[in-house]
Write an enzyme that holds these catalytic residues in place. Structure first.
Site, PDB file in Angstrom:
ATOM      1  N   LYS A  26      28.883   1.116  46.283  1.00 61.09           N
ATOM      2  CA  LYS A  26      28.334   1.257  47.633  1.00 61.09           C
ATOM      3  C   LYS A  26      29.385   0.894  48.683  1.00 61.09           C
ATOM      4  O   LYS A  26      29.491   1.557  49.726  1.00 61.09           O
ATOM      5  CB  LYS A  26      27.099   0.381  47.795  1.00 61.09           C
ATOM      6  CG  LYS A  26      26.408   0.533  49.152  1.00 61.09           C
ATOM      7  CD  LYS A  26      25.120  -0.257  49.227  1.00 61.09           C
ATOM      8  CE  LYS A  26      24.017   0.362  48.395  1.00 61.09           C
ATOM      9  NZ  LYS A  26      22.698  -0.290  48.643  1.00 61.09           N
ATOM     10  N   HIS A  31      26.814  -6.339  46.963  1.00 65.07           N
ATOM     11  CA  HIS A  31      27.657  -6.807  45.865  1.00 65.07           C
ATOM     12  C   HIS A  31      27.986  -5.643  44.938  1.00 65.07           C
ATOM     13  O   HIS A  31      28.489  -5.836  43.839  1.00 65.07           O
ATOM     14  CB  HIS A  31      26.928  -7.913  45.077  1.00 65.07           C
ATOM     15  CG  HIS A  31      26.855  -9.230  45.802  1.00 65.07           C
ATOM     16  ND1 HIS A  31      26.214  -9.378  47.010  1.00 65.07           N
ATOM     17  CD2 HIS A  31      27.350 -10.454  45.488  1.00 65.07           C
ATOM     18  CE1 HIS A  31      26.311 -10.641  47.403  1.00 65.07           C
ATOM     19  NE2 HIS A  31      26.991 -11.320  46.497  1.00 65.07           N
ATOM     20  N   ASP A  69      19.049  -0.297  53.349  1.00 67.67           N
ATOM     21  CA  ASP A  69      17.949  -0.372  52.407  1.00 67.67           C
ATOM     22  C   ASP A  69      17.396   1.036  52.287  1.00 67.67           C
ATOM     23  O   ASP A  69      17.249   1.738  53.294  1.00 67.67           O
ATOM     24  CB  ASP A  69      16.863  -1.346  52.874  1.00 67.67           C
ATOM     25  CG  ASP A  69      15.988  -1.794  51.705  1.00 67.67           C
ATOM     26  OD1 ASP A  69      16.543  -2.341  50.726  1.00 67.67           O
ATOM     27  OD2 ASP A  69      14.761  -1.601  51.762  1.00 67.67           O
ATOM     28  N   SER A  70      17.144   1.451  51.069  1.00 66.11           N
ATOM     29  CA  SER A  70      16.732   2.838  50.878  1.00 66.11           C
ATOM     30  C   SER A  70      15.752   2.939  49.718  1.00 66.11           C
ATOM     31  O   SER A  70      15.626   2.016  48.913  1.00 66.11           O
ATOM     32  CB  SER A  70      17.950   3.730  50.615  1.00 66.11           C
ATOM     33  OG  SER A  70      18.680   3.279  49.488  1.00 66.11           O
ATOM     34  N   PHE A  74      21.863   9.458  40.663  1.00 64.75           N
ATOM     35  CA  PHE A  74      21.418   8.177  40.112  1.00 64.75           C
ATOM     36  C   PHE A  74      20.010   7.918  40.627  1.00 64.75           C
ATOM     37  O   PHE A  74      19.493   8.646  41.478  1.00 64.75           O
ATOM     38  CB  PHE A  74      22.363   7.045  40.509  1.00 64.75           C
ATOM     39  CG  PHE A  74      22.575   6.920  41.997  1.00 64.75           C
ATOM     40  CD1 PHE A  74      21.747   6.132  42.769  1.00 64.75           C
ATOM     41  CD2 PHE A  74      23.596   7.609  42.617  1.00 64.75           C
ATOM     42  CE1 PHE A  74      21.924   6.028  44.141  1.00 64.75           C
ATOM     43  CE2 PHE A  74      23.800   7.514  43.993  1.00 64.75           C
ATOM     44  CZ  PHE A  74      22.955   6.724  44.750  1.00 64.75           C
ATOM     45  N   HIS A 134      19.706  11.373  52.871  1.00 63.67           N
ATOM     46  CA  HIS A 134      19.115  10.414  53.798  1.00 63.67           C
ATOM     47  C   HIS A 134      20.162   9.440  54.328  1.00 63.67           C
ATOM     48  O   HIS A 134      20.123   9.061  55.499  1.00 63.67           O
ATOM     49  CB  HIS A 134      17.981   9.655  53.115  1.00 63.67           C
ATOM     50  CG  HIS A 134      18.327   9.143  51.744  1.00 63.67           C
ATOM     51  ND1 HIS A 134      18.751   9.955  50.718  1.00 63.67           N
ATOM     52  CD2 HIS A 134      18.313   7.886  51.222  1.00 63.67           C
ATOM     53  CE1 HIS A 134      18.981   9.239  49.639  1.00 63.67           C
ATOM     54  NE2 HIS A 134      18.731   7.982  49.915  1.00 63.67           N
ATOM     55  N   ARG A 135      21.116   9.057  53.462  1.00 68.42           N
ATOM     56  CA  ARG A 135      22.175   8.148  53.915  1.00 68.42           C
ATOM     57  C   ARG A 135      23.090   8.841  54.921  1.00 68.42           C
ATOM     58  O   ARG A 135      23.512   8.241  55.907  1.00 68.42           O
ATOM     59  CB  ARG A 135      22.970   7.629  52.708  1.00 68.42           C
ATOM     60  CG  ARG A 135      24.043   6.610  53.085  1.00 68.42           C
ATOM     61  CD  ARG A 135      24.570   5.842  51.890  1.00 68.42           C
ATOM     62  NE  ARG A 135      23.619   4.828  51.459  1.00 68.42           N
ATOM     63  CZ  ARG A 135      23.026   4.809  50.272  1.00 68.42           C
ATOM     64  NH1 ARG A 135      23.270   5.748  49.391  1.00 68.42           N
ATOM     65  NH2 ARG A 135      22.181   3.842  49.961  1.00 68.42           N
ATOM     66  N   TYR A 155      16.337   8.080  41.324  1.00 68.59           N
ATOM     67  CA  TYR A 155      15.335   9.137  41.220  1.00 68.59           C
ATOM     68  C   TYR A 155      15.912  10.525  41.524  1.00 68.59           C
ATOM     69  O   TYR A 155      15.157  11.501  41.602  1.00 68.59           O
ATOM     70  CB  TYR A 155      14.180   8.858  42.180  1.00 68.59           C
ATOM     71  CG  TYR A 155      13.373   7.615  41.880  1.00 68.59           C
ATOM     72  CD1 TYR A 155      12.154   7.686  41.218  1.00 68.59           C
ATOM     73  CD2 TYR A 155      13.819   6.353  42.277  1.00 68.59           C
ATOM     74  CE1 TYR A 155      11.403   6.551  40.949  1.00 68.59           C
ATOM     75  CE2 TYR A 155      13.082   5.203  42.022  1.00 68.59           C
ATOM     76  CZ  TYR A 155      11.870   5.309  41.352  1.00 68.59           C
ATOM     77  OH  TYR A 155      11.136   4.171  41.093  1.00 68.59           O
ATOM     78  N   LYS A 187      25.853  16.590  48.410  1.00 72.48           N
ATOM     79  CA  LYS A 187      24.731  15.663  48.551  1.00 72.48           C
ATOM     80  C   LYS A 187      24.984  14.686  49.696  1.00 72.48           C
ATOM     81  O   LYS A 187      24.073  14.401  50.491  1.00 72.48           O
ATOM     82  CB  LYS A 187      24.499  14.899  47.250  1.00 72.48           C
ATOM     83  CG  LYS A 187      23.316  13.927  47.338  1.00 72.48           C
ATOM     84  CD  LYS A 187      23.346  12.873  46.253  1.00 72.48           C
ATOM     85  CE  LYS A 187      22.379  11.751  46.606  1.00 72.48           C
ATOM     86  NZ  LYS A 187      22.446  10.610  45.677  1.00 72.48           N
TER      87      LYS A 187
END
Length: 208
Positions: free
Chosen positions: A19, A15, A75-76, A166, A194-195, A168, A189
Site C-alpha cells: 500500500k 504497515h 479505509d476501503s 486481491f 474506487h481508490r 473481493y 484497474k
C-alpha cells in the site's frame, strides 16, 4: 478553503509495504516523500468506527499525533445492496478465519463465499448490485483534517474469475465492463477503481 499540503514528508498510516508503494507512486509527482507508520514504529490504532470515514480519520489522526507530521490514511471495502450495505466497514473481518476454520489469518475465497451464500439464500432473482468505497483522510498534527471519498459501482458474479487482483476483486465486475477487477490489467484497474476516484479528488483539492 481546504488546507494545502506542502512538499516534504507525509506519513502513510499503514504497515503494508504494498500500500505504501502504491500511494507513494500516486503522490510522487507532487513533491511528497512518503514514509509508512510501520517504518516509524507507530502502533496500529483500533478501528472502532462505524463508517469508512470514521476509520480513516482514526488512523490518520493517530499517525499525525504520534509522528508530528501530516498523515494520510485510507479505509476501503465492499458494500452489497441486497445485504443492506454489508460487509462494508467489516469487509476484512469477513475474511478472518475463526478458530474452527484453520490457521489464523484471512481467507478471501471464504469471504467471497459468505457473500455469495447470503445472496443465494435470498433467491435467484436477488439483485447483485455492489460498490467498492475508498475514503482518504488527511490529518495535520494540530488536529485539522480533510476527507475524500471515492466509489466504484458494479455487480457481483460467481464463481470468482481472475488472478490479478486481491480481496473481493475476483467477484466484482465494474460498471460498463465484462471483466472482474481481478481480470483487468492492474494499470487499468488503478485508473477506474474506487481508490483512483478518491485520489483524483484529493489531488484536485490539494494540488489543483
Amino acid at each position: 478553503m481546504t488546507r494545502r499540503l506542502g512538499s516534504g514528508k507525509l506519513v502513510i498510516a499503514t504497515h503494508n509495504a504494498g500500500k505504501l508503494k502504491e500511494i507513494s507512486a500516486l503522490l510522487a509527482p507532487h513533491g511528497l516523500d512518503c514514509i509508512s507508520a510501520g517504518s516509524l514504529g507507530l502502533p496500529e490504532p483500533a478501528e472502532t468506527g462505524r463508517t469508512f470515514v470514521d476509520n480513516a480519520l482514526i488512523k490518520a489522526r493517530a499517525a499525525a499525533e504520534a509522528s508530528g507530521l501530516v498523515a494520510l490514511a485510507d479505509d476501503s471495502g465492499l458494500s452489497v445492496a441486497a445485504l443492506g450495505g454489508r460487509p462494508g466497514v467489516y469487509t476484512a473481518d469477513w475474511a478472518e478465519r475463526q478458530w474452527f476454520e484453520g490457521e489464523p489469518g484471512r481467507d478471501w475465497f471464504m469471504a467471497m463465499g459468505k457473500v455469495e451464500g447470503m445472496l443465494q439464500a435470498q433467491g435467484p432473482d436477488t439483485p447483485r448490485d455492489a460498490w467498492f468505497s475508498c475514503v482518504l483522510a488527511l490529518a495535520w498534527p494540530d488536529g485539522e483534517t480533510a476527507v475524500y471519498e471515492g466509489r466504484a459501482d458494479g455487480m457481483l458474479t460467481w464463481p470468482p474469475r481472475g488472478t490479478l487482483g486481491f480481496g473481493y476483486d475476483p467477484v466484482f465486475v465494474p460498471a460498463g465492463r465484462s471483466e472482474t477487477f481481478a481480470e483487468i490489467d492492474p494499470q487499468e484497474k488503478h485508473r477506474i477503481s474506487h481508490r483512483a476516484d478518491a485520489f483524483a479528488k484529493l489531488v484536485a483539492d490539494q494540488f489543483g
